[in-house]
Design a protein around this motif. Structure first.
Motif, PDB file in Angstrom:
ATOM      1  N   GLN A  96       0.830  -1.205   0.000  1.00  0.00           N
ATOM      2  CA  GLN A  96       0.000   0.000   0.000  1.00  0.00           C
ATOM      3  C   GLN A  96       0.864   1.255   0.000  1.00  0.00           C
ATOM      4  N   LYS A  97       1.927   1.240   0.790  1.00  0.00           N
ATOM      5  CA  LYS A  97       2.823   2.401   0.855  1.00  0.00           C
ATOM      6  C   LYS A  97       3.486   2.639  -0.507  1.00  0.00           C
ATOM      7  N   VAL A  98       3.924   1.558  -1.138  1.00  0.00           N
ATOM      8  CA  VAL A  98       4.553   1.681  -2.448  1.00  0.00           C
ATOM      9  C   VAL A  98       3.559   2.219  -3.469  1.00  0.00           C
ATOM     10  N   ASN A  99       2.326   1.704  -3.452  1.00  0.00           N
ATOM     11  CA  ASN A  99       1.325   2.132  -4.418  1.00  0.00           C
ATOM     12  C   ASN A  99       0.957   3.611  -4.245  1.00  0.00           C
ATOM     13  N   VAL A 100       0.868   4.059  -2.990  1.00  0.00           N
ATOM     14  CA  VAL A 100       0.577   5.474  -2.741  1.00  0.00           C
ATOM     15  C   VAL A 100       1.711   6.343  -3.297  1.00  0.00           C
ATOM     16  N   ALA A 101       2.950   5.903  -3.064  1.00  0.00           N
ATOM     17  CA  ALA A 101       4.104   6.662  -3.559  1.00  0.00           C
ATOM     18  C   ALA A 101       4.140   6.689  -5.083  1.00  0.00           C
ATOM     19  N   ASP A 109      13.704   4.566  -5.448  1.00  0.00           N
ATOM     20  CA  ASP A 109      14.449   4.023  -6.589  1.00  0.00           C
ATOM     21  C   ASP A 109      14.409   2.501  -6.614  1.00  0.00           C
ATOM     22  N   LEU A 110      14.263   1.902  -5.425  1.00  0.00           N
ATOM     23  CA  LEU A 110      14.450   0.464  -5.281  1.00  0.00           C
ATOM     24  C   LEU A 110      13.493  -0.095  -4.240  1.00  0.00           C
ATOM     25  N   ILE A 111      12.814  -1.209  -4.579  1.00  0.00           N
ATOM     26  CA  ILE A 111      11.941  -1.912  -3.637  1.00  0.00           C
ATOM     27  C   ILE A 111      12.296  -3.394  -3.680  1.00  0.00           C
ATOM     28  N   ASN A 112      11.713  -4.170  -2.751  1.00  0.00           N
ATOM     29  CA  ASN A 112      12.076  -5.592  -2.733  1.00  0.00           C
ATOM     30  C   ASN A 112      10.908  -6.519  -2.460  1.00  0.00           C
ATOM     31  N   ASN A 113       9.709  -6.133  -2.915  1.00  0.00           N
ATOM     32  CA  ASN A 113       8.598  -7.087  -2.885  1.00  0.00           C
ATOM     33  C   ASN A 113       7.885  -7.056  -4.222  1.00  0.00           C
ATOM     34  N   PHE A 114       7.934  -8.180  -4.908  1.00  0.00           N
ATOM     35  CA  PHE A 114       7.341  -8.279  -6.242  1.00  0.00           C
ATOM     36  C   PHE A 114       5.859  -8.616  -6.153  1.00  0.00           C
ATOM     37  N   THR A 115       5.045  -7.889  -6.900  1.00  0.00           N
ATOM     38  CA  THR A 115       3.657  -8.266  -7.134  1.00  0.00           C
ATOM     39  C   THR A 115       3.432  -8.196  -8.640  1.00  0.00           C
ATOM     40  N   SER A 116       2.633  -9.123  -9.161  1.00  0.00           N
ATOM     41  CA  SER A 116       2.512  -9.255 -10.612  1.00  0.00           C
ATOM     42  C   SER A 116       1.959  -8.012 -11.285  1.00  0.00           C
ATOM     43  N   ASP A 117       1.156  -7.224 -10.564  1.00  0.00           N
ATOM     44  CA  ASP A 117       0.569  -6.036 -11.185  1.00  0.00           C
ATOM     45  C   ASP A 117       1.609  -4.980 -11.519  1.00  0.00           C
ATOM     46  N   LEU A 118       2.761  -5.017 -10.844  1.00  0.00           N
ATOM     47  CA  LEU A 118       3.803  -4.017 -11.118  1.00  0.00           C
ATOM     48  C   LEU A 118       4.295  -4.108 -12.555  1.00  0.00           C
ATOM     49  N   VAL A 119       4.340  -5.329 -13.094  1.00  0.00           N
ATOM     50  CA  VAL A 119       4.776  -5.505 -14.480  1.00  0.00           C
ATOM     51  C   VAL A 119       3.746  -4.904 -15.429  1.00  0.00           C
ATOM     52  N   GLY A 120       2.490  -5.249 -15.208  1.00  0.00           N
ATOM     53  CA  GLY A 120       1.430  -4.742 -16.084  1.00  0.00           C
ATOM     54  C   GLY A 120       1.292  -3.237 -16.047  1.00  0.00           C
ATOM     55  N   GLY A 122       3.726  -1.166 -15.757  1.00  0.00           N
ATOM     56  CA  GLY A 122       4.869  -0.554 -16.419  1.00  0.00           C
ATOM     57  C   GLY A 122       5.721   0.320 -15.529  1.00  0.00           C
ATOM     58  N   VAL A 123       5.762   0.028 -14.219  1.00  0.00           N
ATOM     59  CA  VAL A 123       6.517   0.885 -13.297  1.00  0.00           C
ATOM     60  C   VAL A 123       7.916   0.348 -12.999  1.00  0.00           C
ATOM     61  N   LEU A 124       8.218  -0.860 -13.474  1.00  0.00           N
ATOM     62  CA  LEU A 124       9.527  -1.458 -13.211  1.00  0.00           C
ATOM     63  C   LEU A 124      10.464  -1.304 -14.401  1.00  0.00           C
ATOM     64  N   THR A 328      12.336 -13.853  -4.234  1.00  0.00           N
ATOM     65  CA  THR A 328      12.533 -12.530  -3.650  1.00  0.00           C
ATOM     66  C   THR A 328      13.535 -11.779  -4.515  1.00  0.00           C
ATOM     67  N   SER A 329      13.227 -10.548  -4.879  1.00  0.00           N
ATOM     68  CA  SER A 329      14.052  -9.841  -5.858  1.00  0.00           C
ATOM     69  C   SER A 329      14.203  -8.367  -5.524  1.00  0.00           C
ATOM     70  N   MET A 330      15.312  -7.809  -5.992  1.00  0.00           N
ATOM     71  CA  MET A 330      15.505  -6.366  -5.991  1.00  0.00           C
ATOM     72  C   MET A 330      14.844  -5.814  -7.252  1.00  0.00           C
ATOM     73  N   LEU A 331      14.011  -4.788  -7.077  1.00  0.00           N
ATOM     74  CA  LEU A 331      13.250  -4.243  -8.197  1.00  0.00           C
ATOM     75  C   LEU A 331      13.586  -2.766  -8.386  1.00  0.00           C
ATOM     76  N   MET A 332      14.069  -2.426  -9.558  1.00  0.00           N
ATOM     77  CA  MET A 332      14.408  -1.036  -9.883  1.00  0.00           C
ATOM     78  C   MET A 332      13.182  -0.352 -10.474  1.00  0.00           C
ATOM     79  N   LEU A 333      12.813   0.794  -9.910  1.00  0.00           N
ATOM     80  CA  LEU A 333      11.674   1.545 -10.432  1.00  0.00           C
ATOM     81  C   LEU A 333      12.072   2.329 -11.677  1.00  0.00           C
ATOM     82  N   LYS A 334      11.197   2.312 -12.662  1.00  0.00           N
ATOM     83  CA  LYS A 334      11.471   3.008 -13.921  1.00  0.00           C
ATOM     84  C   LYS A 334      11.633   4.511 -13.714  1.00  0.00           C
ATOM     85  N   SER A 335      11.002   5.047 -12.685  1.00  0.00           N
ATOM     86  CA  SER A 335      11.056   6.491 -12.425  1.00  0.00           C
ATOM     87  C   SER A 335      12.380   6.941 -11.817  1.00  0.00           C
ATOM     88  N   SER A 336      13.245   5.993 -11.435  1.00  0.00           N
ATOM     89  CA  SER A 336      14.520   6.365 -10.816  1.00  0.00           C
ATOM     90  C   SER A 336      15.369   7.213 -11.758  1.00  0.00           C
TER      91      SER A 336
END
Length: 452
Positions: A96-101, A109-120, A122-124, A328-336
């Motif tokens: 929820q915190k990530v989605n609000v941000a 710039d970087l998060i570490n919990n993958f959810t499938s909706d993040l791919v769809g 286009g934020v990664l 478990t993965s390191m995820l780079m945000l496209k907005s970084s």
């Protein structure tokens, strides 16, 4: 951090009882310097760069770990500052915190919990080009990379750098097998034969336990595919494979053992109740992931003669199939705006602290160098998980975690599984309905994403 297949897959649960220790000396992350520039993420020599990293599901022990990692990195890379935030609580609070941000345009710039909706959404940032030029890429197991790719049904891109997984395994009582002079089951025929011979209802002992309550569909899916050897959930024309005749055959055998070689109260058991049956000496074999190791250690007072782990029995086609569990993965945000610095930290962590992470969280690191550490090699059940993940002979299923309704479909199937166990409907009826719902979900997904 629930993950569905490393392929490597793993829902889910986290083992936290193991003691944190440092891993061996390794690269200082210099391999990251070969990563390509990605436009706005190019580092400027001599300029101080700041990146923001949010870590999920933080406890005091995990907080100390991540602070030590970031402090160590900054000491070796004085041109990069890491603003670290550990978010306590469960994963829903973190997401929820990530989605609000993300909605506010203030994502880290970087998060570490993958959810499938993040791919769809286009934020990664895809990491394919970075990984291709990374000197440490050959130390990451192919299965881990394959599982990350499976989360992108359209392009098969890599949207995370994997660093941990909890393999699914079979927990069993080696003392029971030894007393009955039975082998560790390596095939499903051996499993069923052992179950029959271990069952003694007069003594309240049963060969295996079935998770018939909450979580039953998720577990049953894994076992069906491990039996059939099928690794694809859909054919090229969109037909589901879950109602394959081999899966019907398996359910007739496995669920058919309910109240014969399993306890009658399995009908409503979730994980907690199933684990209690195993730990109390009521059942000899159950299926779960490595996250339950700490509970077994406590119940059996670390007596490894009373509990052990093995891979799922081999499929009828002769090889091991493991459920796809997103690691478990390191995820780079496209907005970084500082992607090169983010990549440098990601690879530094994986090359230098992956083993210590795995030991604290109870996860198998996909880094083959970290897999060789004593805490894995000298603990039998951890070695079992590591060997399974590292083996080139292990095949992984392509669980459709990208389908928005995937988890809901599993929930829909749970009451029907109980009806099969109670012999109110047959396996074919269950699996045909399961296939119908999966096919509808995939058709809806494909239609919604056509042309995107």
């Amino acid at each position: 951090m629930k993950k569905k297949t490393w392929g490597l897959a793993m829902t889910s649960v986290i083992l936290t009882s193991l003691v944190l220790s440092g891993c061996g000396a390794g690269s200082t992350g210099t391999g990251a310097s070969a990563a390509p520039s990605s436009g706005s993420g190019t580092a400027v020599p001599g300029k101080k760069t700041t990146i923001e990293f949010w870590a999920a599901a933080i406890t005091p022990e995990r907080e100390a770990f991540w602070k030590s990692v970031t402090t160590d990195f900054m000491a070796k890379n004085p041109d990069i500052t890491i603003n670290y935030l550990g978010v306590p609580g469960d994963l829903s609070a973190y997401n929820q915190k990530v989605n609000v941000a993300l909605s506010a345009g203030q994502a880290p710039d970087l998060i570490n919990n993958f959810t499938s909706d993040l791919v769809g959404r286009g934020v990664l940032e895809p990491l394919d080009d970075y990984i291709a030029k990374w000197s440490g890429k050959d130390k990451i197991t192919p299965g881990a990379i394959a599982s990350i790719k499976a989360a992108d049904p359209k392009g098969g891109k890599i949207y995370g750098l994997p660093y941990g997984v909890q393999p699914w395994i079979m927990w069993y009582r080696p003392d029971w097998l030894k007393e009955a002079n039975l082998p560790e089951p390596r095939t499903w025929d051996q499993f069923l034969d052992d179950a029959k011979k271990l069952t003694d209802k007069s003594k309240g002992k049963f060969g295996y336990g079935i998770r018939g309550g909450a979580g039953s569909a998720n577990t049953l899916e894994m076992l069906m595919y491990s039996y059939s050897g099928i690794t694809n959930y859909f054919t090229k024309d969109g037909k589901a494979t879950i109602n394959d005749p081999l899966h019907v055959e398996f359910l007739d055998k496995y669920l058919g053992g309910y109240n014969v070689y399993t306890p009658e109260d399995d009908l409503g058991k979730g994980w907690t109740e199933l684990a209690a049956s195993f730990q109390s000496g009521k059942v000899g074999m159950i299926f779960h992931n490595l996250g339950s190791a700490s509970a077994h250690e406590k119940a059996f007072t670390n007596d490894l003669s009373k509990f052990s782990a093995a891979a799922f029995p081999k499929s009828v086609k002769g090889y091991n199939v493991h459920p796809g569990v997103t690691p478990t993965s390191m995820l780079m945000l496209k907005s970084s705006k500082n992607k090169d610095a983010v990549w440098k930290f990601m690879t530094y962590f994986v090359e230098n602290h992956n083993g210590a992470y795995g030991k604290l969280y109870g996860e198998i690191p996909p880094n083959t160098a970290a897999m060789k550490e004593d805490w894995i090699q000298k603990i039998p059940y951890m070695k079992t998980g590591a060997d399974l993940m590292a083996s080139t002979e292990t095949k992984f299923t392509d669980n459709p975690v990208y389908l928005p309704n995937y988890s809901n479909i599993q929930l829909n199937m749970e009451p029907m599984i109980q009806k099969v166990m109670a012999k109110k409907i047959n396996a074919i009826e269950l699996l045909d309905e399961w296939a119908k719902q999966l096919e509808t979900a995939k058709a809806d997904f494909d239609a919604a994403n056509k042309g995107k």
